[in-house]
Every structure is written in C-alpha cells, then in structure tokens.
Design an enzyme around this catalytic site. Structure first.
Site, PDB file in Angstrom:
ATOM      1  N   GLU A   6       0.808  -1.115   0.043  1.00  0.00           N
ATOM      2  CA  GLU A   6      -0.082  -0.754   0.559  1.00  0.00           C
ATOM      3  C   GLU A   6       0.962   1.164   0.146  1.00  0.00           C
ATOM      4  OE1 GLU A   6      -3.158  -1.656   2.586  1.00  0.00           O
ATOM      5  OE2 GLU A   6      -1.980  -0.836   3.569  1.00  0.00           O
ATOM      6  N   ASP A  11     -11.171  -7.125  -3.839  1.00  0.00           N
ATOM      7  CA  ASP A  11     -11.944  -8.176  -3.502  1.00  0.00           C
ATOM      8  C   ASP A  11     -13.224  -7.977  -3.678  1.00  0.00           C
ATOM      9  OD1 ASP A  11     -10.319  -7.951  -1.322  1.00  0.00           O
ATOM     10  OD2 ASP A  11     -11.712  -9.382   0.027  1.00  0.00           O
TER      11      ASP A  11
END
Length: 230
Positions: free
Chosen positions: A11, A197
């Site tokens: 990230e 997801d």
C-alpha cells in the site's frame, strides 16, 4: 504537510518509488517517510494492520508532524455495488466489531461510549476527490467504510452494524480507528480505499492476492497526482 497512512508494504510502495525520499524514521513498529513531490511535502507512515496499530500511528503522526490533513489509503473488501478496482471514498467510517452493551445497559452496536457511532470524513475532501476521479473517468463510489479486526469473507460479519448504518461499500481494518484519532485531535481526515476483492457467499481467497498490487499502485498514483495538483 499532508499525512498518508497505510498498513502494509504493497500500500505504500508506489509513493516511495515515485517521490523523493527525504528521510526515513523508524519509531518502534511504525516507519515514517518524509517524501517530496513537486514541492509538496508528504509524511507517509506504514502502520501495520489492525485498529491498534492504526490508531497508534495516527497519534504519533499528529504529535510528531502536525499534518494539515490525514489520508488513509490501501485496499479493502468490497460490497455490491462496488467492484474490484473501484475506489471507495469513505464519507463515513464505523466499527462493525464494537459492542459495549451488557446486562446492565444497552448501547448501539459499533459505538464507543461517549463517541459518535459514525465518524465523518472532511466533506470538502470527499467532494474534491470525487470530482477529481470523475474528471478522469475513474470508477469511484462515496459511502460508508466499516472497520474491524477480522478479515471479512462474509457479509454476516456486518449484520449488526448494518442495522445501525446504511450504504456500507467497503470493509477494512484501519479506517475508523484513524478517523477516531483525527476526530479527537480535530484533524481533517479522509479514507480512500481500492477494492481488491468482493465479499460474497462465493468468496475467493485468490482474488485478494491477485489484485492487491495493481489496485494499490493505481490508487497511489491518483492520490499523488491529486496532492500535486492542489
């Protein structure tokens, strides 16, 4: 100086690779990076996953650097209508795993006693990022992000908090914790998450691993471009 907090290497990697790293400071388990891009100074922190790590990092960042605002970024599990690759701008942040009710007293699910049920992102930042993404035709949604210390694979984890709040589009492990710290310190805050997801009854573990690098890189690119444009 603008603060950015993310939990894991995937990230933060785009920010480090695409800016000048002025200084790296390790404070126990938290790593701070002083970055510079086109005369913009950014303090980036890798917090580690979970609410405790996130809140500790936000507190340290505020005490050490006094940022003008804090952006929390990274991946999240999505709920329909969100799709993989979409950006979710969290205009509200809630806990889905907090319950302070007992046999003596009843409290709203998700609410820490004495604090709001919902923490609100800075409305100006929400509007500006939403406009920025729309102008670039980047799929994005504005809604609620729910935070807790579970890796959510099923919407059943959210049944209790869904009775209290609406429009939950994403779940993560840090946003509401950072929002709470910013609320207590009166620091403008925004959480933007890339959906890696989708949480369904047919959840696929491999979807998360397959998408994490790409969606983090694209979100990092857009956040950096926004910061350089202001």
């Amino acid at each position: 100086m603008i603060g950015i907090i993310a939990a894991i290497d995937e990230e933060i990697n785009f920010f480090i690779k695409n800016t000048n790293v002025i200084e790296t400071i390790k404070d126990n388990n938290v790593v701070f990076y002083h970055l510079r891009k086109e005369n913009k100074d950014i303090i980036l922190a890798k917090s580690g996953a979970g609410k405790v790590n996130a809140s500790m990092t936000a507190t340290k960042m505020i005490d050490k650097y006094n940022p003008e605002l804090i952006i929390n970024t990274g991946i999240a599990g999505g709920l329909k209508p969100a799709e993989v690759g979409n950006f979710v701008i969290g205009n509200k942040l809630v806990y889905y795993d907090v319950n302070m009710s007992s046999h003596r007293s009843k409290h709203q699910h998700g609410k820490v006693r004495g604090l709001p049920l919902e923490y609100k992102s800075d409305s100006t930042l929400v509007a500006k990022f939403h406009k920025f993404f729309n102008e670039r035709k980047i799929p994005n949604l504005v809604g609620t992000i729910a935070t807790g210390d579970y890796f959510v694979k099923s919407s059943t984890y959210l049944e209790n908090i869904s009775k209290e709040v609406t429009n939950i589009l994403a779940v993560d492990m840090e946003s509401a914790a950072i929002a709470q710290v910013c609320y207590l310190h009166n620091i403008p805050f925004l959480s933007i998450r890339a959906i890696s997801d989708i949480i369904t009854i047919n959840y696929k573990d491999e979807e998360f691993a397959l998408n994490i690098k790409n969606v983090c890189g694209e979100l990092g690119k857009q956040i950096l471009e926004y910061i350089c444009s202001i």
